[in-house]
Design an enzyme around this catalytic site. Structure first.
Site, short mmCIF file in Angstrom:
data_model
loop_
_atom_site.label_atom_id
_atom_site.label_comp_id
_atom_site.label_asym_id
_atom_site.label_seq_id
_atom_site.Cartn_x
_atom_site.Cartn_y
_atom_site.Cartn_z
CG ASP A 103 -1.77 7.67 0.58
OD1 ASP A 103 -0.90 8.55 0.54
OD2 ASP A 103 -2.62 7.50 -0.33
CG ASP A 128 -1.63 1.24 1.48
OD1 ASP A 128 -2.41 1.62 0.59
OD2 ASP A 128 -1.43 1.87 2.54
CG ASP A 157 -2.02 2.19 6.37
OD1 ASP A 157 -2.28 1.82 5.20
OD2 ASP A 157 -2.36 3.30 6.81
#
Length: 228
Positions: free
Chosen positions: A12, A10, A168
């Protein structure tokens, strides 16, 4: 030999420290439209989704209304303004990625960002040609649908059993589960270790540089199991 060969990240909150800018951009855009105020936890809870899907979660009453598109445009404009100086990579990210490349891993990005946003940030960091494959939410299905992972695996000539997703948010972990792929959660991004644990990641790290040793140990275990 079923050796781990592809690492999918991922962007961001996993590679880039951009969460607070996302939160601020969404809050300001919503306030301009006089929508009900959003607290930080609400916005962090949708990070990882594509923008239309995120707005549908935050403001379900806007689905199908022109104001949903207005909010999306407002968010994008405010985020670009806040990110005129690109969000920095987290400590250790570039060094660890370089080490993975030297070990022969293919590297990829699976992100809720749009293609234009990802290309802008990759260029700003000098990483436009760094990853073997990238997929964005506006060109495929949003997380947690596994489609973007399937497309990355095809581009990398790999398979779910030889790949790892790192993210995250619960959407990253759920997407990996839906693709039949292991997932490592990072606790320093959008969601806490406790929140991430509910999605049952394979492993969780508190700093990006912890990933290197864990991944190499997993690769050696896979090789050992195949040999034995």
């Amino acid at each position: 030999m079923r050796e781990l060969d592809t690492l999918i990240f991922d962007w961001d909150g996993t590679l880039a420290n951009s969460i607070e800018r996302i939160v601020t951009a969404m809050q300001v855009a919503a306030a301009e439209l006089r929508l009900p105020a959003l607290d930080g936890e609400q916005v962090r809870g949708i990070i990882g989704l594509g923008l239309p899907e995120a707005i549908a979660v935050l403001y379900p009453g806007l689905v199908g209304e022109p104001r949903a598109q207005e909010l999306a445009r407002g968010y994008s404009a405010h985020y670009r303004r806040l990110d005129s100086t690109p969000s920095p990579l987290f400590d250790g990210v570039l060094d660890v990625l370089e080490r993975f490349r030297r070990e022969g891993f293919q590297l990829a990005v699976a992100t809720g960002k749009g293609r234009a946003g990802l290309e802008r940030i990759l260029a700003a960091h000098g990483l436009s040609h760094y990853f073997d494959a990238t997929r964005c939410a506006d060109e495929t299905a949003s997380k947690p649908d596994p489609r973007m992972l399937h497309e990355i695996l095809q581009a990398c000539d790999s398979m779910a059993g030889r790949a790892l997703m790192v993210g995250d948010s619960e959407f990253d972990i759920q997407m990996a589960h839906n693709a039949g792929m292991p997932a490592v959660a990072v606790s320093y991004g959008a969601q806490s270790r406790e929140q991430l644990a509910l999605s049952r990641p394979t492993h969780c790290i508190d700093r990006f540089d912890e990933l290197y040793g864990w991944v190499l140990a997993q690769r050696e275990t896979l090789i050992s199991n195949e040999v034995n």
